[in-house]
Scaffold this motif. Structure first.
Motif, PDB file in Angstrom:
ATOM      1  N   LEU A  17      41.070  28.826  22.518  1.00 31.10           N
ATOM      2  CA  LEU A  17      39.776  29.163  21.925  1.00 31.10           C
ATOM      3  C   LEU A  17      39.904  29.270  20.412  1.00 31.10           C
ATOM      4  CD1 LEU A  17      38.948  32.075  24.377  1.00 31.10           C
ATOM      5  CD2 LEU A  17      37.998  29.762  24.465  1.00 31.10           C
ATOM      6  N   GLU A  18      38.825  28.930  19.715  1.00 37.09           N
ATOM      7  CA  GLU A  18      38.798  29.160  18.271  1.00 37.09           C
ATOM      8  C   GLU A  18      38.753  30.664  18.012  1.00 37.09           C
ATOM      9  OE1 GLU A  18      38.813  27.433  15.277  1.00 37.09           O
ATOM     10  OE2 GLU A  18      39.566  25.876  16.609  1.00 37.09           O
ATOM     11  N   GLU A  19      37.852  31.326  18.727  1.00 40.54           N
ATOM     12  CA  GLU A  19      37.613  32.751  18.462  1.00 40.54           C
ATOM     13  C   GLU A  19      37.213  33.453  19.747  1.00 40.54           C
ATOM     14  OE1 GLU A  19      35.398  34.030  14.822  1.00 40.54           O
ATOM     15  OE2 GLU A  19      33.993  34.803  16.310  1.00 40.54           O
ATOM     16  N   THR A  20      37.677  34.651  19.916  1.00 35.22           N
ATOM     17  CA  THR A  20      37.198  35.500  21.002  1.00 35.22           C
ATOM     18  C   THR A  20      37.297  36.942  20.523  1.00 35.22           C
ATOM     19  OG1 THR A  20      37.369  35.985  23.367  1.00 35.22           O
ATOM     20  CG2 THR A  20      39.430  35.744  22.199  1.00 35.22           C
ATOM     21  N   GLU A  21      36.686  37.815  21.305  1.00 30.15           N
ATOM     22  CA  GLU A  21      36.721  39.243  20.975  1.00 30.15           C
ATOM     23  C   GLU A  21      38.190  39.708  21.005  1.00 30.15           C
ATOM     24  OE1 GLU A  21      35.082  42.909  23.596  1.00 30.15           O
ATOM     25  OE2 GLU A  21      34.051  40.993  23.785  1.00 30.15           O
ATOM     26  N   SER A  22      38.812  39.552  22.163  1.00 26.81           N
ATOM     27  CA  SER A  22      40.214  39.934  22.353  1.00 26.81           C
ATOM     28  C   SER A  22      40.717  39.113  23.541  1.00 26.81           C
ATOM     29  CB  SER A  22      40.298  41.435  22.663  1.00 26.81           C
ATOM     30  OG  SER A  22      41.398  41.714  23.505  1.00 26.81           O
ATOM     31  N   THR A  23      41.850  38.443  23.363  1.00 28.18           N
ATOM     32  CA  THR A  23      42.356  37.623  24.477  1.00 28.18           C
ATOM     33  C   THR A  23      42.732  38.516  25.662  1.00 28.18           C
ATOM     34  OG1 THR A  23      44.555  37.637  23.465  1.00 28.18           O
ATOM     35  CG2 THR A  23      43.163  35.711  23.009  1.00 28.18           C
ATOM     36  N   ASN A  24      43.200  39.750  25.396  1.00 30.06           N
ATOM     37  CA  ASN A  24      43.518  40.658  26.508  1.00 30.06           C
ATOM     38  C   ASN A  24      42.256  41.019  27.296  1.00 30.06           C
ATOM     39  OD1 ASN A  24      46.247  40.818  25.820  1.00 30.06           O
ATOM     40  ND2 ASN A  24      46.324  43.026  26.147  1.00 30.06           N
ATOM     41  N   THR A  25      41.178  41.327  26.556  1.00 32.12           N
ATOM     42  CA  THR A  25      39.931  41.711  27.224  1.00 32.12           C
ATOM     43  C   THR A  25      39.400  40.551  28.061  1.00 32.12           C
ATOM     44  OG1 THR A  25      39.452  43.160  25.362  1.00 32.12           O
ATOM     45  CG2 THR A  25      37.597  42.628  26.782  1.00 32.12           C
ATOM     46  N   LEU A  26      39.439  39.347  27.475  1.00 33.15           N
ATOM     47  CA  LEU A  26      38.928  38.175  28.189  1.00 33.15           C
ATOM     48  C   LEU A  26      39.768  37.895  29.439  1.00 33.15           C
ATOM     49  CD1 LEU A  26      37.088  35.733  28.421  1.00 33.15           C
ATOM     50  CD2 LEU A  26      38.546  34.516  26.807  1.00 33.15           C
ATOM     51  N   LEU A  27      41.085  37.974  29.304  1.00 34.75           N
ATOM     52  CA  LEU A  27      41.945  37.656  30.451  1.00 34.75           C
ATOM     53  C   LEU A  27      41.806  38.709  31.554  1.00 34.75           C
ATOM     54  CD1 LEU A  27      43.905  35.580  31.547  1.00 34.75           C
ATOM     55  CD2 LEU A  27      45.765  36.746  30.368  1.00 34.75           C
ATOM     56  N   LYS A  28      41.557  39.942  31.155  1.00 35.74           N
ATOM     57  CA  LYS A  28      41.317  40.998  32.147  1.00 35.74           C
ATOM     58  C   LYS A  28      40.085  40.641  32.986  1.00 35.74           C
ATOM     59  CE  LYS A  28      42.507  45.322  30.780  1.00 35.74           C
ATOM     60  NZ  LYS A  28      42.369  46.647  30.175  1.00 35.74           N
ATOM     61  N   LYS A  29      39.024  40.217  32.314  1.00 36.80           N
ATOM     62  CA  LYS A  29      37.791  39.812  33.034  1.00 36.80           C
ATOM     63  C   LYS A  29      38.104  38.633  33.944  1.00 36.80           C
ATOM     64  CE  LYS A  29      34.336  40.888  29.524  1.00 36.80           C
ATOM     65  NZ  LYS A  29      34.083  40.258  28.235  1.00 36.80           N
ATOM     66  N   MET A  30      38.863  37.669  33.414  1.00 34.15           N
ATOM     67  CA  MET A  30      39.178  36.476  34.206  1.00 34.15           C
ATOM     68  C   MET A  30      40.017  36.832  35.436  1.00 34.15           C
ATOM     69  SD  MET A  30      39.970  33.826  31.105  1.00 34.15           S
ATOM     70  CE  MET A  30      40.753  32.658  32.185  1.00 34.15           C
ATOM     71  N   ALA A  31      40.914  37.815  35.291  1.00 29.75           N
ATOM     72  CA  ALA A  31      41.743  38.225  36.438  1.00 29.75           C
ATOM     73  C   ALA A  31      40.849  38.772  37.545  1.00 29.75           C
ATOM     74  CB  ALA A  31      42.749  39.275  35.994  1.00 29.75           C
ATOM     75  N   MET A  32      39.808  39.509  37.152  1.00 28.28           N
ATOM     76  CA  MET A  32      38.908  40.089  38.151  1.00 28.28           C
ATOM     77  C   MET A  32      38.018  39.024  38.778  1.00 28.28           C
ATOM     78  SD  MET A  32      38.078  43.869  36.728  1.00 28.28           S
ATOM     79  CE  MET A  32      37.614  43.544  35.065  1.00 28.28           C
ATOM     80  N   GLU A  33      37.967  37.869  38.124  1.00 33.51           N
ATOM     81  CA  GLU A  33      37.173  36.764  38.686  1.00 33.51           C
ATOM     82  C   GLU A  33      38.068  35.738  39.357  1.00 33.51           C
ATOM     83  OE1 GLU A  33      35.081  35.585  35.172  1.00 33.51           O
ATOM     84  OE2 GLU A  33      33.780  37.363  35.245  1.00 33.51           O
ATOM     85  N   GLY A  34      39.364  36.060  39.530  1.00 36.42           N
ATOM     86  CA  GLY A  34      40.229  35.196  40.339  1.00 36.42           C
ATOM     87  C   GLY A  34      41.222  34.333  39.576  1.00 36.42           C
ATOM     88  N   ALA A  35      41.410  34.563  38.260  1.00 35.75           N
ATOM     89  CA  ALA A  35      42.394  33.751  37.522  1.00 35.75           C
ATOM     90  C   ALA A  35      43.777  33.909  38.165  1.00 35.75           C
ATOM     91  CB  ALA A  35      42.454  34.208  36.057  1.00 35.75           C
ATOM     92  N   VAL A  36      44.555  32.834  38.154  1.00 32.49           N
ATOM     93  CA  VAL A  36      45.866  32.887  38.814  1.00 32.49           C
ATOM     94  C   VAL A  36      46.923  33.445  37.849  1.00 32.49           C
ATOM     95  CG1 VAL A  36      45.433  30.992  40.430  1.00 32.49           C
ATOM     96  CG2 VAL A  36      46.435  30.479  38.174  1.00 32.49           C
ATOM     97  N   PRO A  37      47.925  34.148  38.386  1.00 30.91           N
ATOM     98  CA  PRO A  37      49.014  34.614  37.540  1.00 30.91           C
ATOM     99  C   PRO A  37      49.640  33.437  36.789  1.00 30.91           C
ATOM    100  CG  PRO A  37      49.140  35.651  39.690  1.00 30.91           C
ATOM    101  CD  PRO A  37      48.060  34.612  39.774  1.00 30.91           C
ATOM    102  N   GLY A  38      49.993  33.701  35.556  1.00 25.46           N
ATOM    103  CA  GLY A  38      50.535  32.635  34.703  1.00 25.46           C
ATOM    104  C   GLY A  38      49.475  32.111  33.741  1.00 25.46           C
TER     105      GLY A  38
END
Ligand code: BTN
Length: 249
Positions: free
Chosen positions: A15-36
């Motif tokens: 991404l060019e810009e996001t709020e926080s990559t940790n915050t975004l990935l946390k949301k993605m994990a709750m939506e089913g993102a795979v480990p890695g």
């Protein structure tokens, strides 16, 4: 143990810009993102640091988060943070030939100034336990991009070495070192102890320890087998500290 290591076929989101990559990935994990899964950005508008602080994330830096699902207890997972620091030192050495120091538990310093910060966060969701491993490396950040109050405290590879480094190469090297560190850590959580002790500059000196909101003077004696820092207080009492912060006195 090998079977817990993720596959590098996991998605890489740039991404060019996001709020926080940790915050975004946390949301993605709750939506089913795979480990890695890795999320990387060139800028963060609300980068987060340890102890509730913000992490200034201007253009020129490299900000990334990796989703992990370690099979250990939350206490055992604490050692992921110092091991990530070792992986980041290795990545910087591969990129530019220079090995930064580590300030316990996980800041990377060059000539006493902060080059890289690490924030590992746990997420418990639907009976699964994830760790979001976040790392911000000041790669090509120019001195004027840091706020004035960080002027003497922060640096980048660019400010220290006077040349810039391709961000895509830096990202690839970081991901590669993080993957290798994680696969080895799964087999033996202590395997980075020697390297960590060698790079850590916080020991054998008087420090100011920030623990549970209080500042305490102590002498840092060493790093124990759990990567905790062993301190001795002026009254002679000794303690192993697992999370907190030290500043060098
Ligand atoms: C610290 O020094 O206190 C830790 C800083 C961690 C910053 C990284 S940048 C990528 C990831 N996303 C965040 O919001 N924080 C971490």
């Amino acid at each position: 143990m090998e079977s817990f290591a993720h596959k590098r076929s996991a998605p890489l989101i740039l991404l060019e810009e996001t709020e926080s990559t940790n915050t975004l990935l946390k949301k993605m994990a709750m939506e089913g993102a795979v480990p890695g899964t890795v999320v990387a950005a060139r800028r963060q508008t609300s980068g987060r640091g340890r102890m509730g602080r913000s992490f200034v994330s201007p253009e020129g830096g490299l900000y990334l988060s990796m989703l992990l699902e370690p099979p250990f207890s939350p206490q055992d997972n604490l050692s992921l943070t110092p091991c990530t620091a070792v992986a980041a030192v290795r990545a910087v050495k591969r990129l530019c030939g220079i090995e930064p120091d580590i300030k316990w538990p996980n800041d990377l310093l060059l000539e006493g100034k902060k080059l890289c910060g690490i924030l590992c966060e746990s997420l418990f969701f639907q009976e699964r336990q994830f760790v979001i491993l976040g790392l911000g490396l000041n790669l090509n950040t120019e001195a004027h991009a840091f706020p004035e109050e960080l002027g003497d405290l922060a640096c980048s590879l660019f400010t220290q070495l006077g040349k810039s480094f391709p961000a895509d190469e830096a990202l690839a090297v970081l991901i590669c070192e993080l993957d290798e560190m994680y696969a080895r850590w799964l087999c033996d959580r202590g395997c980075f102890l020697d390297e960590y002790r060698r790079k850590c500059i916080s020991c054998g000196r008087d420090v100011l320890l920030i623990k549970d909101g209080a500042s305490l003077c102590a002498f840092a004696e060493g790093i124990d087998e759990n990567y905790a820092i062993s301190v001795r207080y002026p009254d002679g009492r000794r303690e192993s500290i697992y999370t907190g912060e030290v500043s060098l006195r």
